[in-house]
Design a protein around this motif. Structure first.
Motif, PDB file in Angstrom:
ATOM      1  N   GLY A   1      29.870  65.674  43.551  1.00 44.24           N
ATOM      2  CA  GLY A   1      30.472  64.549  44.258  1.00 44.24           C
ATOM      3  C   GLY A   1      30.383  63.217  43.543  1.00 44.24           C
ATOM      4  N   ALA A   2      29.853  63.193  42.315  1.00 44.21           N
ATOM      5  CA  ALA A   2      29.727  61.918  41.600  1.00 44.21           C
ATOM      6  C   ALA A   2      31.092  61.286  41.363  1.00 44.21           C
ATOM      7  N   CYS A   3      32.094  62.110  41.083  1.00 45.90           N
ATOM      8  CA  CYS A   3      33.438  61.583  40.820  1.00 45.90           C
ATOM      9  C   CYS A   3      34.023  60.924  42.060  1.00 45.90           C
ATOM     10  N   ALA A   4      33.795  61.531  43.222  1.00 46.35           N
ATOM     11  CA  ALA A   4      34.310  60.958  44.468  1.00 46.35           C
ATOM     12  C   ALA A   4      33.668  59.608  44.749  1.00 46.35           C
ATOM     13  N   ASP A   5      32.373  59.499  44.463  1.00 46.23           N
ATOM     14  CA  ASP A   5      31.677  58.226  44.684  1.00 46.23           C
ATOM     15  C   ASP A   5      32.176  57.135  43.741  1.00 46.23           C
ATOM     16  N   ALA A   6      32.560  57.520  42.518  1.00 45.32           N
ATOM     17  CA  ALA A   6      32.968  56.528  41.517  1.00 45.32           C
ATOM     18  C   ALA A   6      34.434  56.131  41.636  1.00 45.32           C
ATOM     19  N   CYS A   7      35.249  56.952  42.282  1.00 41.53           N
ATOM     20  CA  CYS A   7      36.694  56.688  42.319  1.00 41.53           C
ATOM     21  C   CYS A   7      36.983  55.404  43.087  1.00 41.53           C
ATOM     22  N   PRO A   8      37.689  54.454  42.470  1.00 36.96           N
ATOM     23  CA  PRO A   8      37.957  53.174  43.151  1.00 36.96           C
ATOM     24  C   PRO A   8      39.116  53.233  44.139  1.00 36.96           C
ATOM     25  N   VAL A   9      39.862  54.358  44.157  1.00 40.11           N
ATOM     26  CA  VAL A   9      41.040  54.438  45.026  1.00 40.11           C
ATOM     27  C   VAL A   9      40.997  55.638  45.958  1.00 40.11           C
ATOM     28  N   ASP A  10      39.831  56.227  46.143  1.00 44.61           N
ATOM     29  CA  ASP A  10      39.640  57.319  47.103  1.00 44.61           C
ATOM     30  C   ASP A  10      40.607  58.469  46.855  1.00 44.61           C
ATOM     31  N   ALA A  11      40.729  58.882  45.599  1.00 44.13           N
ATOM     32  CA  ALA A  11      41.660  59.954  45.247  1.00 44.13           C
ATOM     33  C   ALA A  11      40.987  61.314  45.089  1.00 44.13           C
ATOM     34  N   VAL A  12      39.655  61.371  45.132  1.00 48.93           N
ATOM     35  CA  VAL A  12      38.936  62.617  44.880  1.00 48.93           C
ATOM     36  C   VAL A  12      38.340  63.148  46.183  1.00 48.93           C
TER      37      VAL A  12
END
Length: 513
Positions: free
Chosen positions: A50-61
């Motif tokens: 889930g690290a990618c979801a936390d880092a995404c600035p536009v809630d795309a993951v």
């Protein structure tokens, strides 16, 4: 449970930097980076951290198991990218094991903040390009940054160009906004370089100036009748529903039952989607109040999207087209006026998910009778894709009444589509900047690596630098190049010494604004 990247992806690669198993591709070091519509997660390598979801600035993951029905196709789209590489999906991100990324050869030629005294840099424009440049300077140097924007609110195209029903995309503005109050930042709004102050005055108070002014105009069709009332730029329409202060609340009249949009890129799809959406679904968004009221009064029942070429060359991204297919209360139709259209769609559908035109395979095709009024069965609205059709002229007596277009092979050669509103959505164009050189053909400022030709200490970034291409994330890489050029000039002593200080500039700005 694996994750997938969906429609809102801005491709700025913030997710790549935090992935512990290198399962997100293409990465900034790979050949395809910057050319794909989105980034993709390898389902065979994702470890569900889930690290990618936390880092995404536009809630795309999102986790694949939690995708909505409309988002479900993105699981296959992510997987298909890795199948297309010729590698098993599980191998694409597994080569590096548990490390964040493979180590490259050591490099010692990077410019460090200690190599030069703190700089005072002005950035003209507060859209994504300007803010990525500001972020780079603030996080990696001791620079002081002066942000200048001619509008009364910051944000650029994030505020005034993103459709209000894309709130996740607009959310990246919150990431940029945290720098507006940075202790080394001074923000000047409502200050127009070229009107209130000159380019020379701005440069005289700073070590360097970066212009991030975007492409403020639109491309024209160059056909008869283009200036008739009822014919406007899609950029004006977008600014209208986003409450741009330079577009009047009554700039758009939606009393026509049919609207013709010239173009089929993402802006054209945004315009069509807003025109046929249920106004109640937009009421909770950031849409301008005057636009919502006009949409509630709207008589529009049909939007026609004209494409000069075939469906295989549609300018929109597959992700935006996929979202359009799931719009409640709206039917999609392909005008089957040319035999080449069906052939291209069927061929793309047989080739698989990687071909955008294949997304039209389940869209009904019919030969539209343009002499008949738009159909609105059961209160529904519809969007008609008309490919292989180019506008030839706009007709009307004091106001637009019809658009004359080319027809497919074997027909009369021309047809008229009755309409009272036509929107040209064929691209943005940069405009000349006072005191800077300008290339009329490309609509950009001539430069070398971001350094403005013939003007030491002056730089460009974003669309005024490279032309109106690329999404939000493209500006991160563009800004990195320009900032790198600026810092190299600082180390080499090529920046002109300012003659005025920060306090003097603040006094000048207050006096002139």
């Amino acid at each position: 449970m694996t994750f997938a990247i969906t429609q809102n992806c801005c491709t700025d690669a913030a997710c790549v930097a935090v992935c512990p198993v290198n399962c997100i591709h293409p990465t900034p070091g790979e050949r395809d980076f910057g050319t794909t519509e989105t980034l993709y997660i390898d389902p065979g390598a994702c470890i569900d951290c889930g690290a990618c979801a936390d880092a995404c600035p536009v809630d795309a993951v999102h986790p694949v198991a939690e995708l909505t029905p409309a988002q479900q196709p993105y699981a296959g789209i992510n997987a298909a990218y890795f199948e297309g590489t010729g590698q098993p999906a599980s191998e694409a991100g597994a080569d590096h094991g548990p490390n964040f990324h493979a180590w490259g050869a050591p490099s010692f030629d990077r410019v460090l903040p200690a190599d030069f005294a703190p700089l005072r840099v002005a950035i003209v424009g507060t859209g994504p390009a300007g803010m990525y440049a500001a972020e780079d300077l603030l996080l990696h140097t001791r620079s002081e940054v002066t942000l200048v924007d001619r509008l009364p609110a910051p944000g650029g195209l994030i505020r005034y160009g993103v459709a209000p029903d894309h709130p996740a995309t607009k959310r990246i503005g919150e990431t940029f906004a945290r720098f507006h109050t940075h202790p080394r930042v001074r923000l000047h709004l409502g200050l127009d370089v070229g009107t209130h102050i000159t380019a020379d005055e701005l440069a005289a108070h700073h070590d360097a100036v970066i212009y991030a002014v975007g492409a403020a105009s639109d491309r024209r069709l160059g056909i008869p009748g283009e200036d008739l009332p009822g014919s406007i730029a899609a950029t004006t329409f977008v600014a209208w529903y986003n409450a741009h202060p330079e577009v009047a609340p009554d700039a758009v009249d939606l009393s026509s039952d049919r609207v013709v949009v010239v173009g089929n890129g993402n802006v054209a799809l945004d315009v069509a989607r807003i025109l046929v959406s249920d106004p109640d679904s937009l009421a909770g968004t950031a849409i301008a109040r005057h636009a919502l009221e006009e949409l509630r009064r709207s008589k529009v029942r049909e939007v026609v999207l004209l494409g000069r070429r075939g469906p295989e060359h549609a300018a929109c991204t597959g992700t935006e087209l996929l979202a359009l297919k799931n719009l409640p209360g709206v039917d999609l139709v392909v005008d089957d006026h040319d035999a080449r259209i069906g052939t291209a769609i069927d061929a793309a559908g047989a080739a698989g998910a990687a071909h955008k035109a294949g997304l039209f395979q389940d869209v009904p095709r019919e030969a539209v009778d343009w002499s008949a009024p738009p159909r609105a069965a059961g209160g529904r609205r519809r969007i008609v894709f008309r490919f292989h059709s180019e506008p030839l002229a706009l007709h009307g007596d004091g106001h637009l009444r019809a658009v004359r277009v080319t027809s497919g092979a074997g027909e009369a050669g021309e047809q008229e589509i009755p309409t009272g509103l036509a929107l040209r959505a064929i691209g943005y164009r940069g405009v000349p900047q006072a005191g800077l050189p300008f290339d009329e053909e490309s609509g950009t400022v001539p430069h070398e690596g971001g350094r403005v030709t013939g003007r030491p200490g002056t730089y460009v970034v974003g669309w005024i630098k490279r032309g109106p291409s690329g999404g939000i994330g493209t500006n991160r890489r563009c800004a990195a190049e320009t900032v790198g050029t600026l810092l190299a000039d600082a180390v080499a002593g090529r920046l002109p010494a300012p003659t005025g200080g920060a306090r003097a500039f603040r006094r000048l700005a207050r006096r002139r604004r």
